[in-house]
Design a protein around this motif. Structure first.
Motif, PDB file in Angstrom:
ATOM      1  N   ASP A  25      -0.995 -13.761  73.044  1.00 54.23           N
ATOM      2  CA  ASP A  25      -0.234 -14.879  72.479  1.00 54.23           C
ATOM      3  C   ASP A  25      -1.194 -15.836  71.778  1.00 54.23           C
ATOM      4  O   ASP A  25      -2.219 -16.217  72.331  1.00 54.23           O
ATOM      5  CB  ASP A  25       0.527 -15.612  73.583  1.00 54.23           C
ATOM      6  CG  ASP A  25       1.399 -16.710  73.028  1.00 54.23           C
ATOM      7  OD1 ASP A  25       2.368 -16.387  72.337  1.00 54.23           O
ATOM      8  OD2 ASP A  25       1.092 -17.896  73.275  1.00 54.23           O
ATOM      9  N   ARG A  26      -0.859 -16.217  70.567  1.00 49.38           N
ATOM     10  CA  ARG A  26      -1.676 -17.148  69.795  1.00 49.38           C
ATOM     11  C   ARG A  26      -0.788 -18.233  69.226  1.00 49.38           C
ATOM     12  O   ARG A  26       0.347 -17.962  68.913  1.00 49.38           O
ATOM     13  CB  ARG A  26      -2.418 -16.438  68.647  1.00 49.38           C
ATOM     14  CG  ARG A  26      -3.405 -15.407  69.120  1.00 49.38           C
ATOM     15  CD  ARG A  26      -4.624 -16.055  69.790  1.00 49.38           C
ATOM     16  NE  ARG A  26      -5.612 -15.071  70.196  1.00 49.38           N
ATOM     17  CZ  ARG A  26      -5.741 -14.609  71.444  1.00 49.38           C
ATOM     18  NH1 ARG A  26      -4.949 -15.018  72.390  1.00 49.38           N
ATOM     19  NH2 ARG A  26      -6.680 -13.752  71.736  1.00 49.38           N
ATOM     20  N   PRO A  27      -1.198 -19.441  69.084  1.00 50.64           N
ATOM     21  CA  PRO A  27      -2.516 -19.991  69.352  1.00 50.64           C
ATOM     22  C   PRO A  27      -2.655 -20.577  70.753  1.00 50.64           C
ATOM     23  O   PRO A  27      -3.741 -20.898  71.182  1.00 50.64           O
ATOM     24  CB  PRO A  27      -2.648 -21.101  68.309  1.00 50.64           C
ATOM     25  CG  PRO A  27      -1.265 -21.634  68.168  1.00 50.64           C
ATOM     26  CD  PRO A  27      -0.371 -20.417  68.337  1.00 50.64           C
ATOM     27  N   LEU A  28      -1.548 -20.748  71.496  1.00 49.22           N
ATOM     28  CA  LEU A  28      -1.601 -21.470  72.771  1.00 49.22           C
ATOM     29  C   LEU A  28      -1.907 -20.591  73.973  1.00 49.22           C
ATOM     30  O   LEU A  28      -2.085 -21.105  75.069  1.00 49.22           O
ATOM     31  CB  LEU A  28      -0.279 -22.219  73.001  1.00 49.22           C
ATOM     32  CG  LEU A  28       0.073 -23.269  71.956  1.00 49.22           C
ATOM     33  CD1 LEU A  28       1.428 -23.881  72.239  1.00 49.22           C
ATOM     34  CD2 LEU A  28      -0.996 -24.341  71.893  1.00 49.22           C
ATOM     35  N   GLN A  29      -1.939 -19.292  73.809  1.00 52.19           N
ATOM     36  CA  GLN A  29      -2.178 -18.349  74.901  1.00 52.19           C
ATOM     37  C   GLN A  29      -1.244 -18.604  76.081  1.00 52.19           C
ATOM     38  O   GLN A  29      -1.669 -18.730  77.220  1.00 52.19           O
ATOM     39  CB  GLN A  29      -3.640 -18.389  75.337  1.00 52.19           C
ATOM     40  CG  GLN A  29      -4.583 -17.891  74.268  1.00 52.19           C
ATOM     41  CD  GLN A  29      -6.016 -17.874  74.709  1.00 52.19           C
ATOM     42  OE1 GLN A  29      -6.479 -18.793  75.368  1.00 52.19           O
ATOM     43  NE2 GLN A  29      -6.726 -16.830  74.337  1.00 52.19           N
ATOM     44  N   GLN A  30       0.054 -18.667  75.782  1.00 52.71           N
ATOM     45  CA  GLN A  30       1.051 -18.906  76.821  1.00 52.71           C
ATOM     46  C   GLN A  30       1.446 -17.601  77.498  1.00 52.71           C
ATOM     47  O   GLN A  30       1.579 -16.569  76.853  1.00 52.71           O
ATOM     48  CB  GLN A  30       2.313 -19.517  76.210  1.00 52.71           C
ATOM     49  CG  GLN A  30       2.120 -20.893  75.639  1.00 52.71           C
ATOM     50  CD  GLN A  30       3.344 -21.326  74.885  1.00 52.71           C
ATOM     51  OE1 GLN A  30       3.672 -20.739  73.863  1.00 52.71           O
ATOM     52  NE2 GLN A  30       4.029 -22.337  75.392  1.00 52.71           N
ATOM     53  N   CYS A  31       1.674 -17.674  78.797  1.00 51.42           N
ATOM     54  CA  CYS A  31       2.307 -16.573  79.518  1.00 51.42           C
ATOM     55  C   CYS A  31       3.816 -16.761  79.359  1.00 51.42           C
ATOM     56  O   CYS A  31       4.276 -17.787  78.864  1.00 51.42           O
ATOM     57  CB  CYS A  31       1.922 -16.606  80.990  1.00 51.42           C
ATOM     58  SG  CYS A  31       0.177 -16.214  81.273  1.00 51.42           S
ATOM     59  N   LEU A  32       4.587 -15.775  79.791  1.00 54.36           N
ATOM     60  CA  LEU A  32       6.042 -15.887  79.625  1.00 54.36           C
ATOM     61  C   LEU A  32       6.619 -17.060  80.413  1.00 54.36           C
ATOM     62  O   LEU A  32       7.563 -17.701  79.961  1.00 54.36           O
ATOM     63  CB  LEU A  32       6.719 -14.581  80.036  1.00 54.36           C
ATOM     64  CG  LEU A  32       6.494 -13.401  79.105  1.00 54.36           C
ATOM     65  CD1 LEU A  32       7.230 -12.173  79.622  1.00 54.36           C
ATOM     66  CD2 LEU A  32       6.932 -13.729  77.691  1.00 54.36           C
TER      67      LEU A  32
END
Length: 174
Positions: A154-161
């Motif tokens: 996930d970009r740009p925040l590198q969030q998990c679900l």
């Protein structure tokens, strides 16, 4: 009156899209913070998991492990203990987010904070939704795996679900 050269005027901070003739220019405001590494997030989760285990799971384990050897009957029914484990995990994080302004003991130790999409620290309600998705999603093996790995691409925040479900993301604590 003499015209003032353009270089004599200080440049105001610009945001994207405010360049001449509507062309996008990079922002002159402060750069975005560096992304949080998945290893740091995992380490914070493991610290929180160890602390949760010591506070909430371990006290009930001897009773559950030796229930058949106990004299008359176990004081804690199995279904209560089974419900208590995920519920205490959700409450551990949600209450920590509310009390410690968007961080848990593990996240605090590793210098992380969970914030909403607007940048405010996560409170109890949003933290509760985030952790409900994490804990109960983890009970489904495929969803738990996809949730944990999602931040790798996930970009740009590198969030998990679970971050996406609650509109949150993890940043460095300042």
């Amino acid at each position: 009156m003499l015209p003032v050269p353009e270089s004599a005027h200080p440049d105001p901070p610009l945001s994207a899209g405010s360049g001449p003739a509507g062309r996008d220019e990079p922002s002159r405001q402060s750069p975005a913070p560096p992304p949080i590494t998945p290893v740091r997030r995992l380490a914070a989760r493991l610290v929180d998991l160890a602390l949760w285990f010591l506070l909430f799971a371990l006290p009930g384990l001897p009773d559950r492990l030796f229930a058949d050897l106990a004299a008359p009957a176990s004081p804690i029914p199995g279904w209560v203990f089974s419900l208590w484990l995920p519920l205490s995990g959700v409450l551990y994080s949600a209450v920590s987010f509310a009390v410690y302004h968007g961080t848990t003991p593990g996240k605090w130790l590793l210098g992380l904070r969970v914030v909403s999409s607007g940048g405010a620290p996560v409170g109890f309600a949003r933290g509760l939704g985030r952790e409900v998705f994490f804990v109960f999603g983890s009970l489904t093996p495929l969803l738990g795996l996809v949730n944990a790995l999602w931040c790798l691409w996930d970009r740009p925040l590198q969030q998990c679900l679970h971050d996406k479900a609650a509109a949150t993301h993890v940043i460095r604590r300042s």
